[in-house]
Design a protein around this motif. Structure first.
Motif, PDB file in Angstrom:
ATOM      1  N   ILE A 183       0.676  -1.175  -0.067  1.00  0.00           N
ATOM      2  CA  ILE A 183      -0.394   0.025   0.188  1.00  0.00           C
ATOM      3  C   ILE A 183       0.492   0.947   0.590  1.00  0.00           C
ATOM      4  O   ILE A 183       1.574   2.366   1.114  1.00  0.00           O
ATOM      5  N   PRO A 184       1.528   1.349  -0.916  1.00  0.00           N
ATOM      6  CA  PRO A 184       2.570   2.616  -1.417  1.00  0.00           C
ATOM      7  C   PRO A 184       1.839   3.993  -0.840  1.00  0.00           C
ATOM      8  O   PRO A 184       0.455   4.552  -0.929  1.00  0.00           O
ATOM      9  N   GLN A 185       1.888   5.032   0.116  1.00  0.00           N
ATOM     10  CA  GLN A 185       0.513   5.992   0.232  1.00  0.00           C
ATOM     11  C   GLN A 185       1.115   6.961  -0.498  1.00  0.00           C
ATOM     12  O   GLN A 185       2.198   8.020  -0.830  1.00  0.00           O
ATOM     13  N   TRP A 235       3.983   3.342 -10.152  1.00  0.00           N
ATOM     14  CA  TRP A 235       3.511   1.706  -9.141  1.00  0.00           C
ATOM     15  C   TRP A 235       2.580   0.762 -10.296  1.00  0.00           C
ATOM     16  O   TRP A 235       2.755  -0.595 -10.051  1.00  0.00           O
ATOM     17  N   SER A 236       1.487   0.899 -10.854  1.00  0.00           N
ATOM     18  CA  SER A 236       1.244   0.023 -11.663  1.00  0.00           C
ATOM     19  C   SER A 236       2.187  -0.459 -12.811  1.00  0.00           C
ATOM     20  O   SER A 236       1.671  -1.758 -12.779  1.00  0.00           O
ATOM     21  N   ALA A 241       3.441  -4.537  -9.459  1.00  0.00           N
ATOM     22  CA  ALA A 241       2.035  -5.542  -9.770  1.00  0.00           C
ATOM     23  C   ALA A 241       2.297  -7.079  -9.091  1.00  0.00           C
ATOM     24  O   ALA A 241       1.200  -7.469  -9.940  1.00  0.00           O
ATOM     25  N   GLU A 242       3.337  -7.479  -8.786  1.00  0.00           N
ATOM     26  CA  GLU A 242       3.675  -8.893  -8.911  1.00  0.00           C
ATOM     27  C   GLU A 242       2.808  -9.406  -7.230  1.00  0.00           C
ATOM     28  O   GLU A 242       2.335 -10.661  -7.341  1.00  0.00           O
ATOM     29  N   ARG A 243       2.505  -8.501  -6.540  1.00  0.00           N
ATOM     30  CA  ARG A 243       2.112  -8.129  -5.440  1.00  0.00           C
ATOM     31  C   ARG A 243       0.691  -7.481  -5.653  1.00  0.00           C
ATOM     32  O   ARG A 243       0.300  -6.323  -6.574  1.00  0.00           O
ATOM     33  N   PRO A 244      -0.846  -7.977  -4.923  1.00  0.00           N
ATOM     34  CA  PRO A 244      -1.844  -7.216  -5.149  1.00  0.00           C
ATOM     35  C   PRO A 244      -1.401  -5.721  -4.657  1.00  0.00           C
ATOM     36  O   PRO A 244      -0.667  -4.829  -3.216  1.00  0.00           O
ATOM     37  N   LEU A 245      -1.165  -4.666  -5.741  1.00  0.00           N
ATOM     38  CA  LEU A 245      -1.031  -3.295  -5.168  1.00  0.00           C
ATOM     39  C   LEU A 245      -2.394  -2.443  -4.276  1.00  0.00           C
ATOM     40  O   LEU A 245      -3.364  -1.987  -5.321  1.00  0.00           O
ATOM     41  N   ILE A 246      -2.084  -2.010  -3.310  1.00  0.00           N
ATOM     42  CA  ILE A 246      -3.346  -1.390  -3.121  1.00  0.00           C
ATOM     43  C   ILE A 246      -3.239   0.698  -2.651  1.00  0.00           C
ATOM     44  O   ILE A 246      -2.012   0.550  -2.493  1.00  0.00           O
ATOM     45  N   ILE A 247      -3.800   1.314  -2.876  1.00  0.00           N
ATOM     46  CA  ILE A 247      -3.249   2.941  -3.061  1.00  0.00           C
ATOM     47  C   ILE A 247      -3.887   3.594  -1.951  1.00  0.00           C
ATOM     48  O   ILE A 247      -5.136   3.618  -1.419  1.00  0.00           O
ATOM     49  N   GLN A 289      -5.043  -2.745  -6.932  1.00  0.00           N
ATOM     50  CA  GLN A 289      -6.855  -3.776  -6.460  1.00  0.00           C
ATOM     51  C   GLN A 289      -7.353  -2.941  -5.285  1.00  0.00           C
ATOM     52  O   GLN A 289      -7.746  -3.831  -3.844  1.00  0.00           O
ATOM     53  N   GLY A 290      -7.061  -1.710  -4.780  1.00  0.00           N
ATOM     54  CA  GLY A 290      -8.164  -1.564  -3.804  1.00  0.00           C
ATOM     55  C   GLY A 290      -7.495  -0.659  -3.234  1.00  0.00           C
ATOM     56  O   GLY A 290      -6.679   0.263  -3.906  1.00  0.00           O
ATOM     57  N   SER A 291      -8.187  -0.134  -2.484  1.00  0.00           N
ATOM     58  CA  SER A 291      -7.123   1.428  -1.931  1.00  0.00           C
ATOM     59  C   SER A 291      -7.563   0.969  -0.006  1.00  0.00           C
ATOM     60  O   SER A 291      -8.149   0.615   0.092  1.00  0.00           O
TER      61      SER A 291
END
Length: 497
Positions: free
Chosen positions: A291-293, A312-313, A317-323, A358-360
């Motif tokens: 979850i990068p801030q 970041w996208s 993206a090899e793991r779920p990237l949350i914003i 995949q989310g926020s």
């Protein structure tokens, strides 16, 4: 008069609605919120008021579609839970080491309350910070026994990451949490080596001379953090393989002026300034979600949100990237294409349109609950309109549980009920923890990939049907979810309502 005009503009801005882009609603999405202790929001509140406040926040977050709570339980080598390793936190009791009066366990209480609302609870710890500027003294046995393993930097005390003993100890703390509590995840934030202060040098000569082995000091520091992340990941999954490990790093990995593959930004860098090689952790599978801030606004000259979310996208993206979303800053700045709106629509349309995201996660929970300038209303009416399951993590487990059994309808004293029996399971990873209930009108094709048909996600094995004279035909489908929300096949039941 001028103040009144400003308030009126802000009010109208908050009511502004802009049609979101026609992007399909995802069935799976991490929808998180951070609940922090370091802002002293619990000091002097006591158990009953704190529970009342948290209950209200959780209810509102649940209404908003939030499915994951990141609850801060270790801010500075302390604990918001009873620990044999670390003292009670001053952020809970007012003074480090003081036992809460009346006695209670906030972490156990939060696990139960989140699970009752079908939310995940991720225990959030700060790994290396041992004392903040506002803490007058430390009562930690570990610190008192080994003060040489810490260093002071700009009023903070830090567990020196260069000492393997410190890394082992922090992993022991995490293991204790995971062993004793039914948490769904273990989460760490962006503090590794301290944020740099002009003119100050990190005083880690002792650990470097002992363990540096002639390495470049910057590379050695990164190696220390890398070793810790890998060790922590393996520690957690050795205890409970279903507990997710996530990290929320600072929003810039590297700037282009430092590395041609970095982002077109000009700010502090994870890799060079905090010695945190996030991309290595993602590539090596040492984190389960990231979850990068991205707390800046679209159009920020030093760190443009649009630039960073795309970077970041493309790179992580090899793991779920949350914003990581900053609510206050999002509603502070105008949409760059429509000055009558703030930036929530722009940001979420970007988030939903880019691959790998995949989310926020909302910074912070109370700002979401307070519905600043109708930010939360937008989530409820548009982006979180339908429930969402958690992102899949097949590297942890990809086997779906068995199907719900004996699905039937029954009249009871409480009304017309849809009932079922849990599927059989031989292992903990196969146990059904939740169920998804879908509803389809007569003639509608049964499509379980469409979240608009989800009417409930529940841990119960029953659901009360909205009976209305028995003239309406429809089909209900029930599926089972395991701990990692792998979903079983659906079992259909046609009913007349």
């Amino acid at each position: 008069m001028k103040k009144y005009c400003y308030l009126l503009v802000a009010f109208l801005w908050g009511l502004t609605t802009v049609a979101p882009a026609q992007i399909p609603q995802p069935k799976r999405e991490f929808r998180g919120a951070w609940i922090q202790c370091v802002n002293n929001q619990w000091n002097g509140m006591g158990r009953d008021r704190m529970q009342q406040t948290l209950s209200f926040q959780l209810d509102e977050l649940q209404r908003t579609g939030i499915n994951t709570i990141l609850f801060q339980v270790r801010a500075e080598g302390d604990a918001l839970y009873p620990s044999m390793l670390e003292p009670w936190s001053r952020y809970l009791t007012g003074k480090q080491g003081n036992v809460p009066e009346p006695y209670w366990d906030p972490l156990a209480w939060m696990v139960a309350e989140c699970h009752r609302r079908n939310m995940e609870l991720h225990a959030w710890i700060n790994p290396f910070r041992a004392k903040t500027k506002g803490t007058p003294q430390l009562t930690s046995n570990y610190y008192l026994q080994h003060p040489e393993r810490f260093f002071e930097y700009d009023g903070l005390w830090i567990f020196d990451p260069g000492f393997p003993e410190n890394r082992n100890y922090i992993c022991q703390v995490a293991k204790d949490i995971v062993e004793r509590y039914d948490v769904d995840g273990l989460h760490i934030d962006d503090y590794f080596y301290p944020y740099p202060v002009a003119g100050l040098v990190i005083p880690d000569d002792v650990s470097y001379q002992r363990y540096g082995n002639g390495m470049n000091r910057n590379d050695w520091r990164r190696q220390n953090v890398n070793s810790f992340i890998e060790q922590l990941y393996r520690t957690i999954h050795a205890v409970k393989p279903w507990v997710k490990f996530g990290v929320s790093p600072f929003g810039i990995y590297r700037n282009q002026k430092t590395d041609s593959s970095g982002s077109n930004t000009n700010g502090l860098q994870n890799y060079d300034d905090l010695y945190a090689d996030i991309l290595l952790w993602v590539r090596n599978g040492w984190v389960d979600y990231n979850i990068p801030q991205l707390y800046w606004e679209i159009g920020n000259k030093a760190a443009d949100y649009d630039e960073l979310i795309r970077w970041w996208s493309a790179h992580a993206a090899e793991r779920p990237l949350i914003i990581g979303q900053d609510i206050e800053r999002t509603v502070k700045y105008a949409d760059t294409t429509n000055s009558n709106s703030h930036q929530v629509f722009q940001k979420y349309n970007l988030q939903r349109s880019l691959p790998g995201i995949q989310g926020s996660c909302q910074w912070y929970a109370k700002a979401c609950v307070d519905n600043l300038q109708n930010y939360t209303t937008v989530l409820r009416n548009e982006y979180h309109k339908y429930p969402a399951l958690q992102p899949l993590m097949p590297w942890l487990d990809k086997k779906a549980p068995g199907n719900p059994r004996k699905v039937k309808t029954v009249w009871t004293a409480h009304g017309y009920m849809l009932l079922w029996t849990a599927p059989k399971a031989k292992k903990e990873m196969d146990v059904a923890r939740h169920y998804v209930i879908y509803r389809f009108a007569k003639g509608e094709k049964v499509r379980l990939d469409d979240p608009s048909h989800i009417i409930a996600v529940t841990s119960d094995t029953f659901y009360q049907l909205p009976y209305n004279h028995g003239t309406e035909k429809c089909t209900y489908v029930v599926t089972a979810l395991d701990r990692l929300q792998n979903e079983s096949k659906g079992v259909k039941k046609s009913v007349k309502l």
